[in-house]
Scaffold this motif. Structure first.
Motif, mmCIF file in Angstrom:
data_model
loop_
_atom_site.group_PDB
_atom_site.id
_atom_site.type_symbol
_atom_site.label_atom_id
_atom_site.label_comp_id
_atom_site.label_asym_id
_atom_site.label_seq_id
_atom_site.Cartn_x
_atom_site.Cartn_y
_atom_site.Cartn_z
ATOM 1 N N PHE A 20 -74.986 -5.404 91.538
ATOM 2 C CA PHE A 20 -76.108 -6.311 92.845
ATOM 3 C C PHE A 20 -76.652 -4.517 92.722
ATOM 4 O O PHE A 20 -76.299 -3.496 92.661
ATOM 5 N N ARG A 21 -78.203 -4.502 92.681
ATOM 6 C CA ARG A 21 -79.153 -3.523 92.755
ATOM 7 C C ARG A 21 -79.819 -3.692 94.143
ATOM 8 O O ARG A 21 -80.798 -4.315 94.464
ATOM 9 N N GLN A 27 -86.991 -3.279 99.431
ATOM 10 C CA GLN A 27 -86.485 -4.561 98.524
ATOM 11 C C GLN A 27 -85.731 -4.888 98.859
ATOM 12 O O GLN A 27 -84.438 -4.765 99.637
ATOM 13 N N ALA A 28 -85.943 -6.603 98.699
ATOM 14 C CA ALA A 28 -84.289 -7.330 98.803
ATOM 15 C C ALA A 28 -82.853 -6.451 97.620
ATOM 16 O O ALA A 28 -83.411 -6.147 96.870
ATOM 17 N N ARG A 29 -81.777 -7.191 97.985
ATOM 18 C CA ARG A 29 -80.820 -6.918 97.045
ATOM 19 C C ARG A 29 -80.811 -7.839 96.199
ATOM 20 O O ARG A 29 -81.587 -9.004 96.241
ATOM 21 N N LEU A 30 -81.373 -7.437 94.400
ATOM 22 C CA LEU A 30 -81.426 -8.401 93.654
ATOM 23 C C LEU A 30 -79.759 -8.251 93.452
ATOM 24 O O LEU A 30 -79.621 -7.138 92.255
ATOM 25 N N GLY A 31 -79.612 -9.287 92.486
ATOM 26 C CA GLY A 31 -78.725 -10.081 90.494
ATOM 27 C C GLY A 31 -79.519 -9.579 89.651
ATOM 28 O O GLY A 31 -79.893 -9.359 89.258
ATOM 29 N N LEU A 32 -78.036 -8.519 88.711
ATOM 30 C CA LEU A 32 -78.382 -8.357 87.976
ATOM 31 C C LEU A 32 -76.823 -8.744 86.093
ATOM 32 O O LEU A 32 -77.434 -9.605 85.864
ATOM 33 N N CYS A 38 -70.063 -17.247 88.074
ATOM 34 C CA CYS A 38 -70.849 -16.596 88.884
ATOM 35 C C CYS A 38 -71.745 -16.532 88.583
ATOM 36 O O CYS A 38 -72.632 -15.756 88.305
ATOM 37 N N PRO A 39 -72.170 -16.809 90.248
ATOM 38 C CA PRO A 39 -74.200 -16.724 90.058
ATOM 39 C C PRO A 39 -74.327 -15.605 90.540
ATOM 40 O O PRO A 39 -73.473 -14.484 91.197
ATOM 41 N N ALA A 40 -74.914 -14.981 90.174
ATOM 42 C CA ALA A 40 -75.645 -13.524 90.316
ATOM 43 C C ALA A 40 -77.157 -13.203 91.242
ATOM 44 O O ALA A 40 -77.566 -12.967 91.571
ATOM 45 N N VAL A 41 -76.341 -13.865 92.873
ATOM 46 C CA VAL A 41 -77.055 -14.085 94.122
ATOM 47 C C VAL A 41 -76.195 -13.472 95.201
ATOM 48 O O VAL A 41 -75.365 -14.275 95.251
ATOM 49 N N SER A 68 -83.433 -10.079 85.977
ATOM 50 C CA SER A 68 -83.502 -9.107 85.868
ATOM 51 C C SER A 68 -82.020 -8.003 85.778
ATOM 52 O O SER A 68 -82.114 -6.950 85.252
ATOM 53 N N GLY A 69 -81.626 -8.531 85.477
ATOM 54 C CA GLY A 69 -80.537 -8.118 84.578
ATOM 55 C C GLY A 69 -80.547 -8.536 82.686
ATOM 56 O O GLY A 69 -79.771 -7.226 81.825
#
Length: 126
Positions: free
Chosen positions: A37-38, A43-48, A106-109, A63-64
């Motif tokens: 994540f980044r 800004q909100a934490r974003l999954g990659l 595995c969700p990227a959230v 986003s990834g």
């Protein structure tokens, strides 16, 4: 308790690449979802991207997709994030996180992950 330690961040120029590493203390002996994540300032934490430790199945958030590649080396208890053709907008703190799988993928959230590393900073300049 599983521990995660990120490394590999740094300062690069636009178009360059970095490989981030996340050492996961029990990667080769546990069924885990591990995600990258980044979070940029304000800004909100974003999954990659995520990877399941037992199957190696990768999941990419929008986003990834395209410039990021997640992989693992179970022998080294390490999950990698290859970040290519970096842009100024990629400047952020990058985190890895893990948790037990609750479903088939595995969700990227970020809210699905309970254990986090301390982060590694990526700075991109022109």
């Amino acid at each position: 308790q599983v521990q995660l330690v990120e490394s590999g961040g740094g300062s690069v120029l636009t178009g360059e690449s970095l490989r981030l590493s996340c050492e996961v203390s029990s990667l080769n002996s546990s069924n885990l979802c591990v995600g990258w994540f980044r979070q940029a300032p304000g800004q909100a934490r974003l999954g990659l991207a995520t990877i399941r430790s037992t199957t190696g199945k990768e999941v990419y958030a929008e986003s990834g997709k395209g410039r990021f590649l997640i992989s693992q080396d179970s022998a080294k208890n390490t999950v990698y994030l290859q970040a290519n053709n970096l842009e100024i907008s990629d400047r952020a703190m990058y985190y890895c996180a893990d948790d037990a799988p609750t479903g088939g993928y595995c969700p990227a959230v970020y809210y699905e992950y309970g254990t986090w590393g301390q982060g590694t900073q990526v700075t991109v300049s022109s």
